[in-house]
Design a protein around this motif. Structure first.
Motif, short mmCIF file in Angstrom:
data_model
loop_
_atom_site.label_atom_id
_atom_site.label_comp_id
_atom_site.label_asym_id
_atom_site.label_seq_id
_atom_site.Cartn_x
_atom_site.Cartn_y
_atom_site.Cartn_z
N LEU A 146 0.83 -1.19 0.00
CA LEU A 146 0.00 0.00 0.00
C LEU A 146 0.87 1.25 0.00
O LEU A 146 1.81 1.38 0.78
CB LEU A 146 -0.90 0.02 1.24
N ARG A 147 0.56 2.19 -0.89
CA ARG A 147 1.24 3.47 -0.94
C ARG A 147 0.16 4.57 -0.97
O ARG A 147 -0.93 4.37 -1.50
CB ARG A 147 2.15 3.59 -2.16
N ALA A 148 0.48 5.72 -0.40
CA ALA A 148 -0.52 6.77 -0.27
C ALA A 148 0.09 8.13 -0.58
O ALA A 148 1.31 8.32 -0.53
CB ALA A 148 -1.10 6.76 1.14
N VAL A 149 -0.78 9.09 -0.89
CA VAL A 149 -0.33 10.43 -1.25
C VAL A 149 -1.13 11.48 -0.49
O VAL A 149 -2.27 11.26 -0.08
CB VAL A 149 -0.47 10.68 -2.77
N GLY A 150 -0.50 12.66 -0.32
CA GLY A 150 -1.12 13.74 0.43
C GLY A 150 -1.36 14.97 -0.41
O GLY A 150 -0.81 15.12 -1.51
N GLY A 151 -2.19 15.85 0.13
CA GLY A 151 -2.43 17.16 -0.47
C GLY A 151 -2.21 18.21 0.59
O GLY A 151 -3.14 18.82 1.10
N HIS A 152 -0.95 18.40 0.96
CA HIS A 152 -0.60 19.25 2.10
C HIS A 152 -0.82 20.73 1.79
O HIS A 152 -0.59 21.17 0.67
CB HIS A 152 0.85 19.00 2.49
N VAL A 153 -1.24 21.46 2.81
CA VAL A 153 -1.54 22.88 2.66
C VAL A 153 -0.50 23.70 3.42
O VAL A 153 -0.25 23.45 4.61
CB VAL A 153 -2.95 23.20 3.19
N HIS A 154 0.12 24.66 2.75
CA HIS A 154 1.12 25.53 3.36
C HIS A 154 0.47 26.86 3.73
O HIS A 154 -0.23 27.46 2.91
CB HIS A 154 2.27 25.79 2.39
N VAL A 155 0.71 27.30 4.94
CA VAL A 155 0.16 28.58 5.41
C VAL A 155 1.31 29.51 5.80
O VAL A 155 2.09 29.21 6.71
CB VAL A 155 -0.77 28.39 6.62
N GLY A 156 1.42 30.63 5.09
CA GLY A 156 2.41 31.65 5.43
C GLY A 156 1.73 32.81 6.13
O GLY A 156 0.60 33.17 5.80
N TYR A 157 2.41 33.36 7.12
CA TYR A 157 1.84 34.51 7.84
C TYR A 157 2.97 35.31 8.47
O TYR A 157 4.12 34.86 8.54
CB TYR A 157 0.84 34.04 8.90
N ASN A 158 2.65 36.51 8.94
CA ASN A 158 3.65 37.40 9.51
C ASN A 158 4.18 36.87 10.84
O ASN A 158 3.44 36.29 11.63
CB ASN A 158 3.06 38.80 9.73
N SER A 159 5.46 37.04 11.07
CA SER A 159 6.11 36.67 12.34
C SER A 159 5.71 35.28 12.83
O SER A 159 5.18 35.12 13.93
CB SER A 159 5.77 37.71 13.43
#
Length: 286
Positions: A146-159
């Motif tokens: 079994l192999r799996a994949v992701g749909g990762h979300v990147h969040v950029g913000y100040n400091s």
């Protein structure tokens, strides 16, 4: 396990929000009726991805899957454009010429032949963090095909700070992770990784790793992920919190649809209005 100390007081003041992603995707051969390893087709690695433009689009091989990166976005339209730009690039230059398709499945069983390479048996890289337990997840080696994949979300913000990024991950469980239980047909991926609160710290902010790639295949879902991520940040900025953490984690980790629906109703979480049935979004063998 390494542990992190929680340091949180009141509401937040996050600004200059940008959203990015590094989805993974499986390749499928209709001619051979099997999933195919990406090894040797794309090139590029985690440390040295292959640029396909000078605007922040990259592709790379990640185990058996193709992975790509998009530049940070500040509107749902931009987010959708960049996701689809790379998907179309992969179709035109990789899958089409090799008689393959981009599967919409988030996990699949591979044949032994496709898993002969060392690359196909490497799981993860840097351990990710469980934001709820404040412990680093240690993925075990593969015990099946079994192999799996992701749909990762990147969040950029100040400091950016660790404590703030941890709270973002928890809140994204509420706004994205719980709804995904109803939207994502895959129930096998989380036996490998992607449970509630999965995240990594990044110089720009954080990476949310709980979602599979189910959302990258539909325009409505792509924009919904962007919009609900922004809503999660806004919720934190006004002092919102997850008041039932055990139920949120249980809904995600056990794919409990009934509990997920209750939570969505309790918090009035916005769900996408799809133009297609959920079952029609997924391509590849069962």
């Amino acid at each position: 396990m390494n542990k992190l100390q929680k340091n949180l007081t009141g509401a937040f003041n996050m600004e200059k929000i940008s959203i990015g992603s590094d989805p993974e995707i499986l390749l499928y051969s209709e001619l051979e009726n099997k999933f195919k390893s990406v090894a040797g087709l794309i090139g590029g690695t985690k440390d040295a991805p292959t640029p396909i433009t000078d605007k922040g689009h990259f592709i790379q091989e990640d185990g058996v899957a193709a992975e790509f990166n998009i530049p940070p976005c500040v509107t749902p339209g931009d987010f959708s454009y960049h996701i689809n730009f790379v998907l179309n690039y992969l179709r035109d230059t990789i899958t089409g010429p090799n008689n393959l398709i981009l599967s919409t499945k988030a996990s699949a069983m591979f044949t032994h032949e496709e898993l002969k390479s060392k690359q196909a048996n490497e799981i993860g890289c840097t351990p990710d963090l469980n934001a709820w337990k404040l412990e680093y997840n240690n993925p075990q080696g593969y015990t099946s095909n079994l192999r799996a994949v992701g749909g990762h979300v990147h969040v950029g913000y100040n400091s950016p700070s660790e404590s703030t990024s941890i709270e973002i991950a928890k809140t994204l469980d509420l706004f994205l992770g719980v709804p995904s239980v109803l939207l994502d047909d895959d129930t096998d991926r989380r036996s490998l990784y992607g449970k509630a609160g999965a995240m990594r710290f990044k110089p720009f902010g954080m990476e949310y790793r709980t979602l599979s790639n189910f959302w990258i295949h539909d325009e409505v879902l792509i924009k919904w992920v962007f919009t609900n991520t922004i809503k999660a940040i806004e919720y934190l900025n006004i002092g919102g919190e997850v008041t039932n953490p055990d139920e949120v984690q249980k809904a995600i980790n056990t794919c409990d649809k009934s509990l997920a629906q209750e939570i969505i109703s309790d918090y009035n979480i916005e769900m996408p209005v799809l133009t297609k049935k959920i079952d029609d979004l997924y391509v590849g063998i069962d």
